[in-house]
Write an enzyme that holds these catalytic residues in place. Structure first.
Site, PDB file in Angstrom:
ATOM      1  N   ARG A   7      33.746  55.088  48.738  1.00  0.00           N
ATOM      2  CA  ARG A   7      34.258  54.611  50.127  1.00  0.00           C
ATOM      3  C   ARG A   7      35.865  54.378  49.679  1.00  0.00           C
ATOM      4  O   ARG A   7      36.119  53.726  48.698  1.00  0.00           O
ATOM      5  CB  ARG A   7      33.553  53.238  50.397  1.00  0.00           C
ATOM      6  CG  ARG A   7      34.416  53.047  52.057  1.00  0.00           C
ATOM      7  CD  ARG A   7      33.679  51.688  52.548  1.00  0.00           C
ATOM      8  NE  ARG A   7      34.313  51.606  53.895  1.00  0.00           N
ATOM      9  CZ  ARG A   7      34.134  50.690  54.427  1.00  0.00           C
ATOM     10  NH1 ARG A   7      33.059  49.512  53.991  1.00  0.00           N
ATOM     11  NH2 ARG A   7      34.830  50.349  55.545  1.00  0.00           N
ATOM     12  N   HIS A   8      36.684  54.873  50.709  1.00  0.00           N
ATOM     13  CA  HIS A   8      38.134  54.863  50.735  1.00  0.00           C
ATOM     14  C   HIS A   8      38.532  53.340  50.444  1.00  0.00           C
ATOM     15  O   HIS A   8      37.560  52.236  50.584  1.00  0.00           O
ATOM     16  CB  HIS A   8      38.701  55.309  51.865  1.00  0.00           C
ATOM     17  CG  HIS A   8      38.248  54.587  53.144  1.00  0.00           C
ATOM     18  ND1 HIS A   8      38.919  53.352  53.475  1.00  0.00           N
ATOM     19  CD2 HIS A   8      37.315  54.787  54.013  1.00  0.00           C
ATOM     20  CE1 HIS A   8      38.410  52.919  54.578  1.00  0.00           C
ATOM     21  NE2 HIS A   8      37.379  53.725  54.836  1.00  0.00           N
ATOM     22  N   GLY A   9      39.666  52.866  49.991  1.00  0.00           N
ATOM     23  CA  GLY A   9      40.245  51.752  49.813  1.00  0.00           C
ATOM     24  C   GLY A   9      40.289  50.887  50.775  1.00  0.00           C
ATOM     25  O   GLY A   9      40.197  51.422  52.104  1.00  0.00           O
ATOM     26  N   THR A  11      41.482  49.009  54.104  1.00  0.00           N
ATOM     27  CA  THR A  11      42.534  49.227  55.116  1.00  0.00           C
ATOM     28  C   THR A  11      42.667  48.219  56.065  1.00  0.00           C
ATOM     29  O   THR A  11      42.185  47.176  56.050  1.00  0.00           O
ATOM     30  CB  THR A  11      42.185  50.623  56.263  1.00  0.00           C
ATOM     31  OG1 THR A  11      41.108  50.135  57.062  1.00  0.00           O
ATOM     32  CG2 THR A  11      41.878  51.883  55.415  1.00  0.00           C
ATOM     33  N   GLN A  12      43.980  47.954  56.783  1.00  0.00           N
ATOM     34  CA  GLN A  12      44.359  46.951  57.582  1.00  0.00           C
ATOM     35  C   GLN A  12      43.272  47.054  58.771  1.00  0.00           C
ATOM     36  O   GLN A  12      43.078  45.871  59.299  1.00  0.00           O
ATOM     37  CB  GLN A  12      45.669  47.096  58.049  1.00  0.00           C
ATOM     38  CG  GLN A  12      46.180  45.834  58.961  1.00  0.00           C
ATOM     39  CD  GLN A  12      46.066  44.538  58.150  1.00  0.00           C
ATOM     40  OE1 GLN A  12      46.602  44.627  57.163  1.00  0.00           O
ATOM     41  NE2 GLN A  12      45.389  43.513  58.539  1.00  0.00           N
ATOM     42  N   ALA A  13      42.839  47.983  59.412  1.00  0.00           N
ATOM     43  CA  ALA A  13      41.632  48.114  60.172  1.00  0.00           C
ATOM     44  C   ALA A  13      40.394  47.451  59.692  1.00  0.00           C
ATOM     45  O   ALA A  13      39.723  46.646  60.390  1.00  0.00           O
ATOM     46  CB  ALA A  13      41.530  49.387  60.617  1.00  0.00           C
ATOM     47  N   ASN A  14      40.067  47.531  58.494  1.00  0.00           N
ATOM     48  CA  ASN A  14      39.022  46.873  57.840  1.00  0.00           C
ATOM     49  C   ASN A  14      39.187  45.161  57.829  1.00  0.00           C
ATOM     50  O   ASN A  14      38.366  44.571  58.195  1.00  0.00           O
ATOM     51  CB  ASN A  14      38.699  47.266  56.288  1.00  0.00           C
ATOM     52  CG  ASN A  14      38.355  48.613  56.231  1.00  0.00           C
ATOM     53  OD1 ASN A  14      38.904  49.198  55.200  1.00  0.00           O
ATOM     54  ND2 ASN A  14      37.646  49.610  56.956  1.00  0.00           N
ATOM     55  N   GLU A  77      34.767  59.833  58.692  1.00  0.00           N
ATOM     56  CA  GLU A  77      34.020  58.679  59.204  1.00  0.00           C
ATOM     57  C   GLU A  77      33.249  59.291  60.500  1.00  0.00           C
ATOM     58  O   GLU A  77      33.805  60.065  61.206  1.00  0.00           O
ATOM     59  CB  GLU A  77      34.686  57.375  59.365  1.00  0.00           C
ATOM     60  CG  GLU A  77      34.258  56.126  59.745  1.00  0.00           C
ATOM     61  CD  GLU A  77      32.974  55.743  58.758  1.00  0.00           C
ATOM     62  OE1 GLU A  77      31.888  56.443  58.979  1.00  0.00           O
ATOM     63  OE2 GLU A  77      32.847  54.705  58.537  1.00  0.00           O
TER      64      GLU A  77
END
Length: 190
Positions: A7-9, A11-14, A77
């Protein structure tokens, strides 16, 4: 062959608990997670790298030291359609009718202007099926939380287990394909 999904690193959205957009990028504050991921990947000889066509996946591949990768949209996604860019709590409050319908048909309901979970399961399964026939060695795939969770059902088939899995940023999910058998080596390895 071995298929490693990462899974990608973060993010600010996460961090902000928002539905991501296509141009969501990695957050500086979460890059340390990918340093741990890189150390885990040192145990494998990666023969080929694939990423989704979303920026955060490509940034992750580069942060992990892979500049030569192939983009495949089937690793994207889930498309949350009209909810992209909006806060998850805000959407759950303002779109109550949608979430009531989702409770009744969780895997088939499409997000407004987006996809259903079954859509994601189908496209990620198509990707894995193709690669397991065409590739040898070990492939690394940089993808996303729901997309990686969906790949589990290329093997498991029983959607009742959907809620039993979570995929963290930077984690490894690994499959071994041997003699046409699909084996889960690890899920959410950090």
């Amino acid at each position: 062959m071995k298929i490693i999904l990462v899974r990608h690193g973060q993010t600010q959205a996460n961090i902000s608990w928002k539905y991501s957009t296509d141009d969501t990028i990695l957050a500086e504050s979460g890059l340390y997670i990918l340093d741990k991921t890189k150390k885990l990947l040192d145990y494998y000889k990666i023969d080929k790298v694939y990423t989704s066509d979303l920026i955060r996946s490509q940034q992750t591949a580069k942060r992990l030291g892979f500049d030569d990768f192939t983009i495949d949209k089937r690793l994207n996604e889930m498309n949350f359609g009209d909810f992209r860019g909006r806060g998850i709590d805000e959407v759950r409050e303002s779109e109550k009718d949608f979430f009531l319908k989702e409770e009744k048909d969780y895997f088939n309901i499409k997000y407004p202007s987006g996809e259903s979970r079954n859509d994601v399961i189908k496209r990620t399964s198509d990707f894995l099926e193709e690669k397991s026939r065409e590739e040898d060695g070990t492939i690394l795939c940089i993808s996303h939380g729901i997309a990686i969770r969906s790949t589990l059902f290329w093997i498991l088939k029983d959607l009742d287990n959907w809620g039993s899995f979570w995929i963290d940023n930077g984690s490894l999910t690994i499959y071994n394909i041997e003699d046409d058998k699909r084996l889960i080596e690890s899920v959410n390895k950090i």
